[in-house]
Design an enzyme around this catalytic site. Structure first.
Site, PDB file in Angstrom:
ATOM      1  N   GLU A 296       0.841  -1.214   0.000  1.00  0.00           N
ATOM      2  CA  GLU A 296       0.000   0.000   0.000  1.00  0.00           C
ATOM      3  C   GLU A 296       0.869   1.254   0.000  1.00  0.00           C
ATOM      4  O   GLU A 296       0.841   2.038   0.940  1.00  0.00           O
ATOM      5  CB  GLU A 296      -0.875   0.020   1.269  1.00  0.00           C
ATOM      6  CG  GLU A 296      -1.735  -1.193   1.487  1.00  0.00           C
ATOM      7  CD  GLU A 296      -2.328  -1.264   2.910  1.00  0.00           C
ATOM      8  OE1 GLU A 296      -1.839  -0.542   3.807  1.00  0.00           O
ATOM      9  OE2 GLU A 296      -3.263  -2.043   3.097  1.00  0.00           O
ATOM     10  N   GLY A 298       2.186   5.022  -0.736  1.00  0.00           N
ATOM     11  CA  GLY A 298       1.612   6.328  -1.036  1.00  0.00           C
ATOM     12  C   GLY A 298       2.725   7.318  -1.332  1.00  0.00           C
ATOM     13  O   GLY A 298       2.978   7.687  -2.474  1.00  0.00           O
ATOM     14  N   ARG A 336       3.308  20.164   5.989  1.00  0.00           N
ATOM     15  CA  ARG A 336       4.314  19.247   6.544  1.00  0.00           C
ATOM     16  C   ARG A 336       5.396  19.943   7.383  1.00  0.00           C
ATOM     17  O   ARG A 336       5.733  19.433   8.445  1.00  0.00           O
ATOM     18  CB  ARG A 336       4.949  18.395   5.445  1.00  0.00           C
ATOM     19  CG  ARG A 336       3.930  17.468   4.720  1.00  0.00           C
ATOM     20  CD  ARG A 336       4.597  16.456   3.805  1.00  0.00           C
ATOM     21  NE  ARG A 336       5.334  15.480   4.572  1.00  0.00           N
ATOM     22  CZ  ARG A 336       6.628  15.480   4.781  1.00  0.00           C
ATOM     23  NH1 ARG A 336       7.405  16.368   4.212  1.00  0.00           N
ATOM     24  NH2 ARG A 336       7.188  14.568   5.541  1.00  0.00           N
ATOM     25  N   CYS A 368      -0.845  33.940  10.087  1.00  0.00           N
ATOM     26  CA  CYS A 368      -0.602  34.509  11.411  1.00  0.00           C
ATOM     27  C   CYS A 368      -0.331  33.446  12.454  1.00  0.00           C
ATOM     28  O   CYS A 368      -1.097  33.278  13.415  1.00  0.00           O
ATOM     29  CB  CYS A 368      -1.777  35.392  11.800  1.00  0.00           C
ATOM     30  SG  CYS A 368      -2.006  36.702  10.595  1.00  0.00           S
TER      31      CYS A 368
HETATM   32  C1  LIG Z   1      -1.000   6.068   5.160  1.00  0.00           C
HETATM   33  C2  LIG Z   1      -1.121   4.600   4.906  1.00  0.00           C
HETATM   34  C3  LIG Z   1      -0.408   3.999   3.850  1.00  0.00           C
HETATM   35  C4  LIG Z   1       0.554   4.765   2.984  1.00  0.00           C
HETATM   36  O1  LIG Z   1       1.632   5.262   3.684  1.00  0.00           O
HETATM   37  P1  LIG Z   1       2.860   5.918   2.877  1.00  0.00           P
HETATM   38  O2  LIG Z   1       3.835   6.256   3.922  1.00  0.00           O
HETATM   39  O3  LIG Z   1       2.336   7.105   2.181  1.00  0.00           O
HETATM   40  O4  LIG Z   1       3.353   4.879   1.935  1.00  0.00           O
HETATM   41  C5  LIG Z   1      -0.612   2.670   3.618  1.00  0.00           C
HETATM   42  N1  LIG Z   1      -1.454   1.932   4.394  1.00  0.00           N
HETATM   43  C6  LIG Z   1      -2.143   2.477   5.410  1.00  0.00           C
HETATM   44  C7  LIG Z   1      -3.045   1.624   6.223  1.00  0.00           C
HETATM   45  C8  LIG Z   1      -2.000   3.821   5.703  1.00  0.00           C
HETATM   46  O5  LIG Z   1      -2.677   4.351   6.726  1.00  0.00           O
END
Ligand SMILES: *Cc1c(COP(=O)(O)O)cnc(C)c1O
Length: 444
Positions: A296, A298, A336, A368
């Site tokens: 997964e 991101g 961030r 601000c």
């Molecule tokens: C946020 C998240 C991801 C992705 O995390 P990255 O650091 O962006 O790769 C994958 N799985 C779950 C369950 C998440 O909460």
């Protein structure tokens, strides 16, 4: 810690930052280019602040990740973590490259479906899914729901029965390993709110197999974000392999292991997380268990694909000798730095400015709040009123985290693809910010 605002003296130079980012080049005449397109041109036409995404970067990173996963030798599906950058164009592009989606809300479900991702290619994660969200997922036929607690298991079983559905589920297990990342983005420690305690997982899995409306297929885990070495992954997957073998020895069917996301990128001087090393960790610990595997990712996919363009509003001199460069992007655009003390590279768009001598400067937004700071005491080329800059590696957890604090409209977004650029989100109009506000009649 590498992910920190203040890196006095250790900042990579403009040349170092460019050398590590194949989508950026400095042209003597046109200034900073992304995939060959002049960023000054985009800033001039669209205005600033403005996000710019490289389609080519998204594509090539997805291709590298897919190739790395193929080395494992088992089926590995890639579910892109939509929360990192949920733009429909990003989801559509990654779908074309073979990605499914990892979602954490009903809104993300609707978005992923809108982008053409098949429900069967969607995994639903999250520690607090509402009944309405779970029912929407069941109705759409989402491929897998990662259940995070005993309580959620019972709720989902009841909802599935009520709707005449069967939910394919995994249990999200908290392996209690330290991902050695920022406290706000570590999720795999026993003290975190995420997942089911390792020690309780097998018994709960056995229980899940007895519940109506549920089809438990295995386990999932996600230990945190911005992980740049394979060691925490190996530790987590070794724990998960023990659990899977133990469950199987007890006669429980386990066919799926969802290995989570978290692969990190190089914002400053860190070594970028390597998909090949992640694949190696998965293969070494889980490869022999005849599992259907999934990841997964991101940040790793989207982070380096995006930048935020901004213009210096004014340069405020200070008695300390270190000036404040006040730019038109702020913490409401890119949260961030203020939220995680994150370090982002900052490069002038002008080749002449970028090549000039460096001196310490603070770069701040106009909001601000003292926390509205992009960097402090960083050696930067001299920035003047009107100078334009690119804030790097802002493609993940950038635009998605924006707010309209200080009645600042959401910035425009541009995607560069194949030598041309497209506006993929119009700059929000100020009037839209109060469109849903209702003033009681006595006050008008
Ligand atoms: C946020 C998240 C991801 C992705 O995390 P990255 O650091 O962006 O790769 C994958 N799985 C779950 C369950 C998440 O909460």
């Amino acid at each position: 810690m590498a992910d920190s605002l203040s890196h006095a003296g250790t900042s990579p130079s403009v040349a170092d930052l460019l050398a590590a980012r194949p989508n950026l080049k400095m042209d003597g005449v046109s200034g900073l280019l992304m995939d060959g397109v002049s960023l000054s041109t985009i800033a001039g036409k669209v205005g600033t602040p403005c996000w710019v995404l490289s389609a080519n970067t998204l594509r090539t990173r997805m291709q590298r990740l897919s190739a790395a996963m193929q080395q494992i030798g088992s089926e590995v599906s890639i579910h892109y973590a939509v929360k990192a950058n949920d733009h429909l164009a990003v989801l559509s592009l990654l779908r074309q490259e073979g990605a499914g989606a990892d979602i954490v809300s009903g809104g993300e479900l609707t978005r992923a479906l809108k982008a053409g991702i098949k429900a069967s290619d969607i995994v639903f994660s999250g520690v607090g899914k509402t009944d309405a969200e779970l029912e929407a997922a069941l109705g759409a036929g989402v491929g897998q729901i990662n259940v995070e607690s005993k309580e959620e298991l019972e709720i989902l079983s009841a909802l599935a029965r009520k709707n005449g559905k069967t939910a394919t589920i995994t249990l999200r297990v908290n392996p209690d390993v330290d991902a050695r990342t920022h406290a706000k983005i570590t999720t795999g420690l026993a003290a975190n709110k995420f997942g089911i305690a390792f020690e309780e997982a097998q018994a709960l899995y056995a229980h899940a197999l007895t519940l109506p409306g549920l089809a438990p297929v295995g386990f999932s885990t996600h230990i945190g974000s911005q992980i740049t070495s394979a060691a925490p992954y190996r530790a987590a997957y070794a724990r998960m392999a023990t659990l899977i073998q133990s469950a199987r020895s007890a006669g429980l069917d386990v066919s799926v292991m969802d290995c989570g996301g978290g692969l990190g990128i190089s914002y400053c001087t860190e070594t970028e997380g390597q998909p090949e090393a992640l694949a190696g960790a998965i293969k070494a610990e889980l490869g022999h268990l005849n599992l259907k595997l999934a990841i997964e990712p991101g940040r790793w996919l989207a982070g380096p694909a995006g930048i935020l363009l901004s213009t210096v509003i004014l340069r405020k001199e200070h008695a300390s000798g270190v000036p404040f460069c006040i730019i038109d992007a702020a913490m409401n655009d890119l949260a961030r730095p203020s939220m995680y003390d994150a370090w982002h590279g900052i490069i002038p768009l002008s080749a002449h400015e970028a090549a000039g001598p460096v001196a310490p400067a603070h770069v701040v937004g106009p909001v601000c709040e003292s926390g509205d700071t992009f960097t402090r005491d960083r050696d930067l080329p001299s920035l003047q009123r009107g100078s334009r800059v690119a804030i790097l590696d802002a493609g993940a957890y950038g635009a998605v985290m924006s707010s309209t604090y200080n009645t600042r409209p959401l910035a425009a977004e541009v995607m560069i693809d194949n030598g041309t650029w497209h506006i993929i989100r119009e700059r929000q109009e100020t009037e839209e910010l109060w469109r849903h506000e209702i003033v009681p009649s006595a006050l008008t």
